[in-house]
Design an enzyme around this catalytic site. Structure first.
Site, PDB file in Angstrom:
ATOM      1  N   LYS B  90      33.748  58.063  60.805  1.00 36.77           N
ATOM      2  CA  LYS B  90      33.405  58.245  62.216  1.00 36.77           C
ATOM      3  C   LYS B  90      31.906  58.414  62.441  1.00 36.77           C
ATOM      4  O   LYS B  90      31.369  57.994  63.465  1.00 36.77           O
ATOM      5  CB  LYS B  90      34.147  59.460  62.778  1.00 36.77           C
ATOM      6  CG  LYS B  90      35.652  59.263  62.913  1.00 36.77           C
ATOM      7  CD  LYS B  90      35.983  58.302  64.029  1.00 36.77           C
ATOM      8  CE  LYS B  90      37.485  58.184  64.252  1.00 36.77           C
ATOM      9  NZ  LYS B  90      37.797  57.080  65.197  1.00 36.77           N
ATOM     10  N   GLU B 112      35.719  62.047  73.386  1.00 35.78           N
ATOM     11  CA  GLU B 112      37.130  62.403  73.336  1.00 35.78           C
ATOM     12  C   GLU B 112      37.495  62.546  71.858  1.00 35.78           C
ATOM     13  O   GLU B 112      36.859  61.935  71.004  1.00 35.78           O
ATOM     14  CB  GLU B 112      37.983  61.299  73.976  1.00 35.78           C
ATOM     15  CG  GLU B 112      38.312  60.101  73.058  1.00 35.78           C
ATOM     16  CD  GLU B 112      37.100  59.258  72.670  1.00 35.78           C
ATOM     17  OE1 GLU B 112      36.074  59.335  73.375  1.00 35.78           O
ATOM     18  OE2 GLU B 112      37.173  58.534  71.648  1.00 35.78           O
ATOM     19  N   SER B 379      39.168  55.753  54.532  1.00 39.69           N
ATOM     20  CA  SER B 379      38.322  56.039  55.703  1.00 39.69           C
ATOM     21  C   SER B 379      37.955  57.504  55.868  1.00 39.69           C
ATOM     22  O   SER B 379      36.987  57.830  56.530  1.00 39.69           O
ATOM     23  CB  SER B 379      39.014  55.535  56.968  1.00 39.69           C
ATOM     24  OG  SER B 379      40.299  56.111  57.075  1.00 39.69           O
TER      25      SER B 379
END
Lengths: 265, 397
Positions: B90, B112, B379
C-alpha cells in the site's frame, strides 16, 4: 411542450417561482409514497423530485442516507418507484415528476428498458447524480427520443467550459447545487448563489432551480428572488423522519404550504 | 502497444468519471496535475528516492524452494512486498499520492480504509510529510481491526467511524468522497486501490507498477527468464495491477488474479466480484460489482478484510473481458491452509489477502513442470491477522 416546460412557462406568466420538493420514494414506508406525492402537489409543489433509493448514496448527507436505508429495508426498488409514479398519474396528470437517484439501479435495469418504463409510468424528467454529461450521451439521447427531460447538476465549482458542456445535454431545468458539500450539509449563502447564476444564464436558457442547504421559508424566499425554482430536500426528509406515521401527511403539507406562501408573498 | 486508459479514463466500457458535478472540477485539476508530474524528472527522482530510502525498495524476490518441493511441479517465487515499510504494498501508492498532494499545495489528506492497511500507509506518509490526516473506517471494521486503528492514531491521524450502510469499506469510501466534496480546496483524497473515478485507477496503477517493473529485472537475474504466470490477490486490485501492468504486453506470461470465494461461491457469502458479479457503476467508475437484481450493492464476505469489497478496479474488468488476465477464487479455508503452509515451510507469515494468491499457486504448481515458474505477489505480511487466525484455530489472546 413537455409537462416541465409547460409548468415553468405558466409560472413565468404569473410571475411566480417554482417550488420543487424532494422526498425519497418509499420513505418512511411504501404505502405512504403516493399519498405523500399527492400531499406535496396539493400543498403547492410545482414539480416533485422523487428519490430512487440506493445502497450507496455518495452525494447525500446523513438525513437522506437514512431515508434511503428506510426505503431499502422495505425492498423499494427502481421498479417499485416507477409503480408509484404510475399510481400517482392515475389521478394527477399535471404535476411533473422527476426521478432523482444514482446510476446503478438504471444500469441494472438497462438504459432502454428504463427509458421505456419511465415513459410508460409518466415520468417527466430524470436526474442521475453520478451521470455527468460526458458519461451520459447515450442515456440522454434515449430519454430525448421519449420526450423525457435529462436534468443535470451544476455547482459553484463548475467552470465556463463545463457550463457549456452541460448546456448541450440539459433539458427541463438546471439543478444548481448551492454549496460545496452533500445534501443537507449547511445553510447556503444567497449572495454566493446570486454571483454564479449570471454565468450559467449566459450559456443556458433553461430555468434554474437551486437546491442543497435551503432549510426554511425565509431562505426559500430569498433564493426565489434570484432563481426560477427552489428545491427543498433534506428539510422535508427530516420532517418525515421525525413525524409519526399518523401525522406525517399533515406535517409535510404544513411545511410545504409555509414555503409556498413565502415564495408567493 | 497497450495504452489504456483513453483520454477520458476508459478501459473499453469500464472506468470513466461517474461522479456528481461537485467533484468534476477537483478531478479535472487532479488529472491535469498528475499529467504534469508523472513524467517530470524531479518528481520521479523524489518518488524513487523515497521508495528506496523510506519504503526500503526494491523488495526482494525469494525462491520458495521448500514450498515448491512440498507441492511438486512448478517453482514458486515470491515478490516480497511484505518487507516494505508498514508491511504491505500500500505504501508505494501513498508515497506517490502524498508527493503529488505536496506539490498541489494541499495541507490535508483523507483516506478510506477497510482492514486499516491503507489507512496506516496514509497516516504514515502524512506524518512523514507533515500533513493533517483523516481516515474513514467503517465502525464494523474498527471493531475487527483495533490494532490498526491505534497504529493510525499513534501516527497522528484522526480515525472517523462510519456508521452508514454496512459500516464497512464501501461506506468508508462513500464518506471520504463526501468529505472531499465538502473540503475540496485544501484536501487531497488518497484512494487506496485502482478504483474510483479517473485518474485514480491509472494513477494508483502507475505508482504500484514499481512491483512489476522490479520483478521483470529480478526474475531475469534470478531465473534467467520471466515466469510462466504471475499471481496476485484481487480485492480492489492494486497489488495485482502493480504486478500485472508491466507484463500485459508480454503475452507469454499468464496473468492470474485470485479473488476471495469466502464460504464458497455457491453460498453467496464471498467477495469474488469478477468471478460472480455483473458490470455496473459505483464509486465513480463502471466496473464489475457485487449487486442484486435491482442494482443495489450487496454485502461481501471474506476472511481477509482487505479483499472484502463489492467492486474491483475497472482495468481488471477490462482485462477479464478481453481475456488477457484470468480471474479465479479461493475460499477462506483454502487461503488459511496456504497461510499455515507458508508459515511452516518458509518461515514467512503472509497476510490473509496474499494467502489467497498463495492458495491458487498451490493448486497450479502440481499441474506444471519443474522447470516452470510461478511468481506470486506476497503483497503484505500477516502480523495484522494474528487475531483472525488465532480465533479460527479456537485460540484467544
Amino acid at each position: 411542450m413537455s409537462r416541465i416546460a409547460a409548468t415553468f412557462a405558466a409560472l413565468k406568466q404569473n410571475n411566480r417561482k417554482a417550488l420543487i420538493p424532494f422526498i425519497t420514494a418509499g420513505d418512511p414506508d411504501p404505502a405512504l409514497a403516493v399519498p405523500l406525492m399527492h400531499a406535496l402537489a396539493k400543498a403547492g409543489a410545482d414539480v416533485i423530485e422523487l428519490g430512487v433509493p440506493f445502497s450507496d448514496p455518495m452525494a447525500d448527507g446523513p438525513t437522506i442516507q437514512r431515508a434511503n436505508e428506510r426505503a431499502l429495508k422495505h425492498g423499494v426498488s427502481l421498479k417499485t418507484v416507477l409503480g408509484f409514479v404510475t399510481e400517482f398519474r392515475a389521478t394527477n396528470g399535471s404535476t411533473p415528476v422527476v426521478l432523482m437517484g444514482y446510476a446503478n439501479p438504471i444500469e441494472a435495469m438497462g438504459y432502454e428498458a428504463f427509458a421505456n418504463a419511465a415513459l410508460a409510468a409518466g415520468v417527466d424528467g430524470v436526474l442521475v447524480v453520478d451521470y455527468p454529461p460526458q458519461e451520459a450521451a447515450r442515456f440522454a439521447e434515449l430519454l430525448e427520443q421519449r420526450k423525457i427531460d435529462a436534468i443535470f447538476l451544476l455547482s459553484p465549482t463548475s467552470t465556463e467550459l463545463r457550463i457549456k458542456e452541460v448546456a448541450r445535454y440539459a433539458r427541463g431545468y438546471i439543478y444548481y447545487v448551492s454549496l460545496r458539500g452533500v445534501t443537507g450539509a449547511a445553510n447556503l449563502d444567497v449572495a454566493d448563489v446570486a454571483k454564479k447564476l449570471p454565468n450559467i444564464r449566459a450559456h443556458i436558457k433553461l430555468p434554474i432551480g437551486v437546491g442543497f442547504g435551503i432549510r426554511d421559508a425565509q431562505t426559500a424566499r430569498a433564493v426565489g428572488q434570484i432563481a426560477d425554482a427552489v428545491v427543498i430536500g433534506s428539510r422535508l426528509v427530516q420532517e418525515i423522519e421525525s413525524s409519526s406515521r399518523e401525522d406525517v401527511l399533515d406535517n409535510i403539507s404544513t411545511l410545504v404550504n409555509d414555503i409556498r406562501s413565502a415564495l408567493d408573498r | 502497444m497497450y495504452d489504456l486508459p483513453d483520454e477520458s479514463g476508459h478501459f473499453g466500457q469500464y472506468g470513466g468519471v461517474f461522479v456528481a458535478e461537485t467533484l468534476i472540477e477537483a478531478l479535472d485539476q487532479l488529472k491535469a496535475e498528475y499529467e504534469r508530474y508523472r513524467h517530470d524528472p524531479a518528481f520521479r527522482a523524489e518518488f524513487e528516492y523515497e521508495l528506496k530510502h523510506y519504503v526500503g525498495r526494491p523488495s526482494p524476490i525469494y525462491h520458495a524452494r521448500r514450498w515448491s518441493e512440498h507441492f511438486g511441479g512448478a517453482q514458486v517465487y515470491l515478490k516480497r512486498e511484505d518487507l516494505n515499510h508498514t508491511g504491505a504494498h500500500k505504501i508505494n501508492n501513498t508515497v506517490g499520492q502524498a508527493l503529488l498532494a505536496k506539490r498541489m499545495g494541499k495541507p490535508r489528506v483523507i483516506a478510506e480504509t477497510g482492514a486499516g492497511q491503507h489507512g496506516v500507509a496514509t497516516a504514515t506518509v502524512a506524518a512523514r510529510y507533515g500533513m493533517k490526516c483523516v481516515v474513514y473506517m467503517g465502525s464494523e471494521d474498527i471493531k475487527r481491526q483495533a490494532q490498526n486503528v491505534y497504529r493510525m492514531k499513534l501516527l497522528g491521524a484522526e480515525v472517523v467511524a462510519v456508521e452508514s450502510g454496512s459500516k464497512t469499506l464501501k461506506d468508508a469510501l462513500n464518506e471520504a468522497m463526501r468529505d472531499w466534496v465538502t473540503n475540496v480546496d485544501d484536501t487531497f483524497y488518497i484512494i487506496g486501490t485502482v478504483a474510483g473515478p479517473h485518474p485514480y485507477p491509472m494513477m494508483v496503477r502507475d505508482f504500484q507498477s514499481v512491483i512489476g517493473i522490479e520483478s521483470r529485472v529480478q526474475m531475469l537475474d534470478m531465473a534467467g527468464r520471466q515466469p510462466d504466470a504471475v499471481l496476485a490477490c484481487v480485492g480492489g486490485g492494486s497489488n495485482a495491477m502493480g504486478l500485472f501492468y508491466p507484463y500485459i504486453s508480454d503475452e507469454k506470461v499468464r496473468l492470474v488474479g485470485v479473488e476471495a470465494a469466502g464460504h464458497g461461491l455457491e453460498t453467496g457469502k464471498h467477495a469474488a466480484t469478477l468471478c460472480a458479479g455483473k458490470p455496473g457503476v459505483l464509486h465513480g467508475n463502471r466496473t464489475y460489482l457485487m449487486q442484486d437484481d435491482n442494482g443495489q450493492i450487496i454485502e461481501t464476505h471474506s476472511i481477509s478484510a482487505g479483499l472484502d469489497y463489492p467492486g474491483v478496479g475497472p482495468e481488471h474488468s477490462w482485462l477479464k473481458d478481453c481475456g488477457r488476465a484470468e480471474y479465479v477464487a479461493v475460499t477462506d479455508d483454502e487461503a488459511l491452509a496456504a497461510f499455515h503452509n507458508l508459515c511452516r515451510l518458509e518461515g514467512i507469515i503472509p497476510a490473509l489477502e496474499s494467502s489467497h494468491a498463495l492458495a491458487y499457486a498451490a493448486k497450479m504448481a502440481p499441474r506444471m513442470k519443474a522447470d516452470q515458474i510461478l511468481l506470486v505477489n506476497l503483497s503484505g505480511r500477516g502480523d495484522k491477522d494474528m487475531h483472525t487466525v488465532a480465533e479460527k484455530s479456537g485460540l484467544k489472546f
